[in-house]
Design a protein around this motif. Structure first.
Motif, mmCIF file in Angstrom:
data_model
loop_
_atom_site.group_PDB
_atom_site.id
_atom_site.type_symbol
_atom_site.label_atom_id
_atom_site.label_comp_id
_atom_site.label_asym_id
_atom_site.label_seq_id
_atom_site.Cartn_x
_atom_site.Cartn_y
_atom_site.Cartn_z
ATOM 1 N N THR A 149 0.849 -1.187 0.000
ATOM 2 C CA THR A 149 0.000 0.000 0.000
ATOM 3 C C THR A 149 0.884 1.235 0.000
ATOM 4 O OG1 THR A 149 -1.732 -1.168 1.197
ATOM 5 C CG2 THR A 149 -1.842 1.240 1.222
ATOM 6 N N TYR A 150 0.501 2.196 -0.820
ATOM 7 C CA TYR A 150 1.270 3.429 -0.976
ATOM 8 C C TYR A 150 0.382 4.637 -0.716
ATOM 9 C CZ TYR A 150 4.434 0.265 -3.334
ATOM 10 O OH TYR A 150 5.264 -0.783 -3.609
ATOM 11 N N ARG A 151 0.968 5.674 -0.122
ATOM 12 C CA ARG A 151 0.301 6.972 -0.003
ATOM 13 C C ARG A 151 0.864 7.844 -1.125
ATOM 14 N NH1 ARG A 151 1.825 8.369 4.782
ATOM 15 N NH2 ARG A 151 3.603 9.568 4.080
ATOM 16 N N THR A 193 -4.396 9.827 -11.272
ATOM 17 C CA THR A 193 -4.868 8.546 -11.793
ATOM 18 C C THR A 193 -3.679 7.651 -12.130
ATOM 19 O OG1 THR A 193 -6.804 9.661 -12.740
ATOM 20 C CG2 THR A 193 -6.273 7.484 -13.625
ATOM 21 N N MET A 194 -3.879 6.336 -11.985
ATOM 22 C CA MET A 194 -2.862 5.368 -12.381
ATOM 23 C C MET A 194 -3.384 4.583 -13.584
ATOM 24 S SD MET A 194 0.164 4.045 -11.693
ATOM 25 C CE MET A 194 0.527 4.241 -9.945
ATOM 26 N N GLN A 195 -2.631 4.605 -14.659
ATOM 27 C CA GLN A 195 -2.909 3.739 -15.812
ATOM 28 C C GLN A 195 -2.147 2.445 -15.551
ATOM 29 O OE1 GLN A 195 -2.360 5.314 -19.864
ATOM 30 N NE2 GLN A 195 -1.168 3.471 -20.249
ATOM 31 N N ALA A 211 -6.546 9.869 -6.202
ATOM 32 C CA ALA A 211 -6.964 11.017 -5.397
ATOM 33 C C ALA A 211 -7.632 12.038 -6.292
ATOM 34 C CB ALA A 211 -5.755 11.648 -4.696
ATOM 35 N N ALA A 212 -8.586 12.771 -5.724
ATOM 36 C CA ALA A 212 -9.276 13.815 -6.476
ATOM 37 C C ALA A 212 -9.568 14.983 -5.549
ATOM 38 C CB ALA A 212 -10.576 13.278 -7.070
ATOM 39 N N GLY A 219 -4.090 10.156 -1.602
ATOM 40 C CA GLY A 219 -4.876 8.933 -1.602
ATOM 41 C C GLY A 219 -3.984 7.727 -1.415
ATOM 42 N N GLN A 220 -4.616 6.593 -1.164
ATOM 43 C CA GLN A 220 -3.912 5.322 -0.995
ATOM 44 C C GLN A 220 -3.989 4.542 -2.304
ATOM 45 O OE1 GLN A 220 -2.334 4.475 2.004
ATOM 46 N NE2 GLN A 220 -2.890 6.556 2.552
#
Length: 180
Positions: free
Chosen positions: A72-74, A93-95, A109-110, A125-126
């Motif tokens: 898990t990453y912050r 966003t992560m693709q 995160a938004a 976000g996590q």
């Protein structure tokens, strides 16, 4: 347990742009990225994104080989619109490209309200992913397809290792208390 906690709080990536370089960030779509001293969340520089024509265009950073499945990453970044831009939402966003499958898009995160040109907002976000991947491309985007914005103080920090990572001893210290 405390050793695992120390290992778990490891910064995987940090970008503050103070060295006047893009620090590995690349354009996603036909955008222009530049380090600027117009404004910064901390220090004197930030990453400026201009020339956007689609919402998902923006600065991107390959995290291939840097993140571990199951950990898990912050993820956090300070964002602000360029002076004169209308308020708009911004998100991270992560693709993610699972091996043998189509690309997936994971929102990390938004902004809870529109980001403006008058104040820095920290998005946080996590992020965790399962399964093998052939690509991880993180990017910052806006709901306004033409918004120009700044990014600063970006970081990815491991907050929890993968469940099977506990079997590895990376601390260099070991005791089983079996000797007198």
């Amino acid at each position: 347990v405390w050793c695992a906690a120390l290992i778990a709080q490891t910064a995987v990536v940090q970008s503050d742009f103070e060295d006047n370089s893009l620090q590995g960030w690349i354009p996603r779509g036909g955008v222009t990225l530049a380090v600027t001293d117009e404004s910064a969340a901390s220090g004197t520089r930030s990453l400026k994104t201009t020339g956007r024509t689609l919402g998902f265009h923006g600065p991107s950073l390959s995290l291939d080989g840097k993140l571990v499945k199951g950990a898990t990453y912050r993820v956090s970044a300070a964002v602000r619109l360029v002076i004169g831009q209308p308020a708009s939402p911004v998100k991270i966003t992560m693709q993610r490209t699972p091996v043998g499958e189509a690309q997936q898009f994971d929102q990390i995160a938004a902004s809870t309200s529109d980001v403006t040109d008058s104040a820095w907002v920290t998005l946080q976000g996590q992020y965790t992913f399962a399964g093998d991947v052939s690509g991880l491309l993180l990017y910052v985007e806006s709901g306004n397809a033409t918004a120009s914005y700044l990014v600063d103080d970006f970081s990815v920090v491991m907050t929890s290792p993968a469940p099977d990572a506990g079997q590895q001893d990376n601390s260099g210290i070991k005791s089983d208390f079996e000797t007198n």
